[in-house]
Design an enzyme around this catalytic site. Structure first.
Site, PDB file in Angstrom:
ATOM      1  N   VAL A  24       0.836  -1.203   0.000  1.00 28.20           N
ATOM      2  CA  VAL A  24       0.000   0.000   0.000  1.00 28.20           C
ATOM      3  C   VAL A  24       0.870   1.253   0.000  1.00 28.20           C
ATOM      4  CG1 VAL A  24      -1.673   1.325   1.348  1.00 28.20           C
ATOM      5  CG2 VAL A  24      -1.952  -1.142   1.097  1.00 28.20           C
ATOM      6  N   ALA A  25       1.917   1.215   0.807  1.00 24.19           N
ATOM      7  CA  ALA A  25       2.795   2.383   0.902  1.00 24.19           C
ATOM      8  C   ALA A  25       3.574   2.622  -0.381  1.00 24.19           C
ATOM      9  CB  ALA A  25       3.766   2.203   2.066  1.00 24.19           C
ATOM     10  N   ILE A  27       2.580   2.095  -3.475  1.00 19.03           N
ATOM     11  CA  ILE A  27       1.768   2.591  -4.596  1.00 19.03           C
ATOM     12  C   ILE A  27       1.498   4.087  -4.392  1.00 19.03           C
ATOM     13  CG2 ILE A  27      -0.459   2.421  -5.757  1.00 19.03           C
ATOM     14  CD1 ILE A  27      -0.526  -0.524  -4.881  1.00 19.03           C
ATOM     15  N   GLU A  29      -0.692   6.384  -4.680  1.00 22.07           N
ATOM     16  CA  GLU A  29      -2.086   6.702  -4.988  1.00 22.07           C
ATOM     17  C   GLU A  29      -2.388   8.200  -4.893  1.00 22.07           C
ATOM     18  OE1 GLU A  29      -1.967   5.499  -0.592  1.00 22.07           O
ATOM     19  OE2 GLU A  29      -1.065   4.887  -2.482  1.00 22.07           O
ATOM     20  N   ASP A  71       0.586  38.221 -33.088  1.00 25.56           N
ATOM     21  CA  ASP A  71       0.112  39.353 -33.878  1.00 25.56           C
ATOM     22  C   ASP A  71       0.621  40.639 -33.249  1.00 25.56           C
ATOM     23  OD1 ASP A  71      -1.381  37.837 -35.702  1.00 25.56           O
ATOM     24  OD2 ASP A  71      -3.062  37.709 -34.319  1.00 25.56           O
ATOM     25  N   ASP A 462       1.401  10.438   1.202  1.00 26.38           N
ATOM     26  CA  ASP A 462       0.443  10.793   0.154  1.00 26.38           C
ATOM     27  C   ASP A 462      -0.558  11.854   0.600  1.00 26.38           C
ATOM     28  OD1 ASP A 462       1.409   9.065  -1.777  1.00 26.38           O
ATOM     29  OD2 ASP A 462       0.257   7.366  -1.028  1.00 26.38           O
TER      30      ASP A 462
END
Length: 639
Positions: A24-25, A27, A29, A71, A462
């Site tokens: 989990v850590a 990834i 996310e 222009d 995260d």
């Protein structure tokens, strides 16, 4: 996980729990959230700066732009026209005072104030400009085209307020980029006179329709020598940066009488020269596209600080005659495109992109839509732009101001570096957490962190501290960075080296704390609490050092990012609750620490900040030594 279970005989459930926590850590996310929020906040900041972004990815692409085709009228200049000089066909010169769309000012010729009857040739020229005109001035407010507004204001200064009402318009030929002139056929009201054609436009195109010129009230044949003299006068006006508009009248086309020309000033927008200088110094090439004559275009480009010479300008007619390869070979050296039309813009964009350039193109007309769609960044004008043009564009300038483009590029570069800083922080934390557990498992040491502690670290990694890096305020010096290559990866060797350095410092410090606390050979709640808190402290200081890749935190300001302060403060409060709040102590298996423990951990964890500060200082010193000789050589080159 398998190594600890099969080889070292650790409980399978414990190893599975830790393995899942590490997965989990590992990834990221939070990355999609940070990227989306950062881009969205960038769009909001640009909207406050009068730049509307239609697609989120365009914000990041702005940092890659290395060529801007702009222009002249309305973008580089104010598009507030005022006639300042008059040259009649017979050679009278007159200066016009006053500015804006109002009757305040005089026409001075030979030190005399021009009235309706003392200089008939000037009066006739002004009359032509007023009749061949669709603009309206109501309470000094213009309704119509600025060039026509300037000619109408000129007629008001000569008290020719109602000259148009004396004529009944029969037919009109609107101005277009191919003919480069506008004409109307009109007849005097309540008169049996023959209709008269009134024309205004580019002098070379108007002269093609003329066979005579007005001299002392008499129509004299227009010879080649006289045409050359008139073109020379037009060049003189153009060299002063004035837009030249020629005027003629007569019974029919090809038989018109040349009345003279006016020089119209269109002052540059505030801060445009500074914006061009800043962009050019950062490696962005600026190219001006205009329908004006070469002399006018080159004079205005020079006044705006653009590097121009005799070989740096190219006409629209020359572009049409060139093949694609020929244009590609020379377009890098061209700064000014004069007498250019919207169809030329598409060829210019294609030629620049063939060189690998990332092109930003401005436009306001319906015919500009194709070029805007082809450009990497299509930029439409909010005030003067058509709906078709705005629909085709990626960005809309609310105030039609070139300075806003520089602000947008600055924002695009800043957003990219903010995302890179976030990734640098997240990767260094992830690698440190994974390396810490892997090292202890391989060395047959007890696990320094439990599953709940790993998940808490993941929340910090995260969560708010990490995401606050994405909203770091724009660094004023970021605009000086050269345009980024479109395919340049976010993770360069320099970034990865910084990530690994931070991860090594975090892992080394955390293992040192765990090892010193484990001297009795038993893992106690104090041991894991000290290790856990040490890692969190390292995370906070790592986040602080990741706010900028090359600037000290004291240079960018410790208090400049309020969101970062709130996020770090909230995380530290949460960490204290985990350590000292009994219900959370049971969940995270922690115990209370002494104040001296916290001070010790804080001092140790600050080493990651200290090392990064020293590294940044060395980088700045090396960079300054490498750039100073180059700047000196560049100065000598231009002298």
């Amino acid at each position: 996980m398998l190594l600890g279970w099969l080889w070292q005989g650790r409980p399978a459930l414990d190893m599975f729990t830790i393995g899942v926590s590490l997965a989990v850590a590992a990834i990221p996310e939070g990355l999609p959230i940070v990227v989306t929020v950062t881009l969205a906040l960038g769009v909001m900041r640009m909207a406050k700066s009068n730049a509307i972004i239609k697609k989120l990815p365009i914000v990041e692409t702005l940092g890659c732009v290395n060529v801007i085709c702009s222009d002249k009228t309305g973008t580089l200049t104010k598009n507030e026209m005022t006639v300042v000089q008059i040259v009649t066909a017979e050679g009278y010169y007159a200066d016009v005072t006053g500015s804006g769309y109002n009757p305040h000012g005089d026409i001075i010729c030979n030190n005399q104030r021009v009235c309706e009857d003392n200089f008939p040739s000037i009066t006739k020229l002004v009359e032509v400009g007023a009749v061949c005109n669709n603009a309206q001035l109501l309470d000094e407010t213009l309704r119509g085209q600025p060039t026509e507004g300037a000619l109408l204001a000129l007629s008001h200064k000569l008290n020719l307020y109602n000259v148009r009402e004396k004529y009944q318009k029969l037919q009109e030929w609107p101005f277009n980029s191919d003919t480069k002139w506008m004409a109307v056929k009109a007849v005097r009201a309540h008169s049996s006179e023959q209709p008269v054609v009134f024309m205004k436009g580019a002098i070379e195109k108007v002269l093609e329709q003329c066979s005579h010129y007005l001299r002392q009230g008499v129509e004299a044949p227009l010879t080649d020598d006289q045409q050359k003299a008139l073109l020379l006068e037009a060049r003189r006006l153009g060299n002063q940066g004035l837009r030249t508009v020629a005027l003629a009248y007569g019974k029919e086309f090809r038989q018109l009488v040349f009345a003279g020309m006016v020089g119209i000033i269109d002052p540059p927008r505030p801060m445009v020269k500074e914006a061009i200088e800043t962009l050019v110094n950062s490696g962005v090439s600026i190219k001006m596209i205009t329908g004006d004559s070469e002399d006018t275009a080159v004079a205005i480009a020079s006044r705006l600080g653009m590097h121009v010479s005799s070989t740096c300008s190219l006409s629209g007619d020359a572009i049409e005659k060139m093949g694609d390869k020929e244009l590609e070979n020379m377009i890098s050296d061209v700064t000014v495109f004069y007498r250019a039309t919207p169809k030329h813009k598409l060829k210019i964009v294609k030629a620049l992109q063939a060189h690998g350039a990332i092109v930003g193109m401005t436009g306001d007309g319906v015919n500009d839509a194709v070029a805007l769609k082809k450009a990497d960044i299509g930029i439409a004008m909010g005030k003067s732009g058509t709906d078709v043009c705005k629909e085709a564009a990626d960005m809309i300038l609310v105030q039609d101001d070139f300075f806003t483009i520089m602000q947008a590029i600055e924002e695009g570069k800043s957003i990219f570096y903010n995302i890179r800083n976030f990734i640098r922080f997240q990767l260094s934390t992830s690698i440190a957490a994974l390396s810490l557990i892997a090292f202890c498992t391989i060395m047959n040491l007890p696990s320094p962190l439990n599953a709940m502690q790993i998940l808490w670290i993941n929340i910090i990694m995260d969560g708010p501290p990490a995401q606050s890096l994405g909203v770091e305020p724009v660094d004023p010096d970021v605009i000086q960075q050269p345009p980024r290559k479109a395919r340049q990866p976010v993770l360069t060797l320099t970034v990865m080296a910084s990530v690994l350095l931070n991860a090594v410092i975090i892992v080394t410090g955390t293992i040192w704390v765990f090892w010193t606390e484990l001297r009795d050979g038993k893992v106690t709640p104090r041991d894991t609490t000290m290790t856990f808190t040490c890692f969190v402290m390292f995370d906070m200081f790592n986040a602080l050092s990741c706010r900028s890749q090359d600037k000290s935190v004291f240079q960018i300001g410790l208090l400049s990012n309020r969101m970062f302060l709130l996020a770090v403060g909230g995380s530290l409060i949460g960490q204290l609750l985990v350590i000292y709040f009994p219900p959370l102590q049971r969940v995270f298996q922690t115990e209370s620490l002494y104040v001296t423990d916290l001070l010790y951990l804080c001092g140790l964890a600050s080493s990651v900040l200290v090392v990064n500060e020293v590294k940044k200082l060395i980088q700045r010193i090396v960079k300054s030594r490498n750039t100073t000789p180059q700047l000196a050589a560049s100065d000598l080159h231009y002298v």
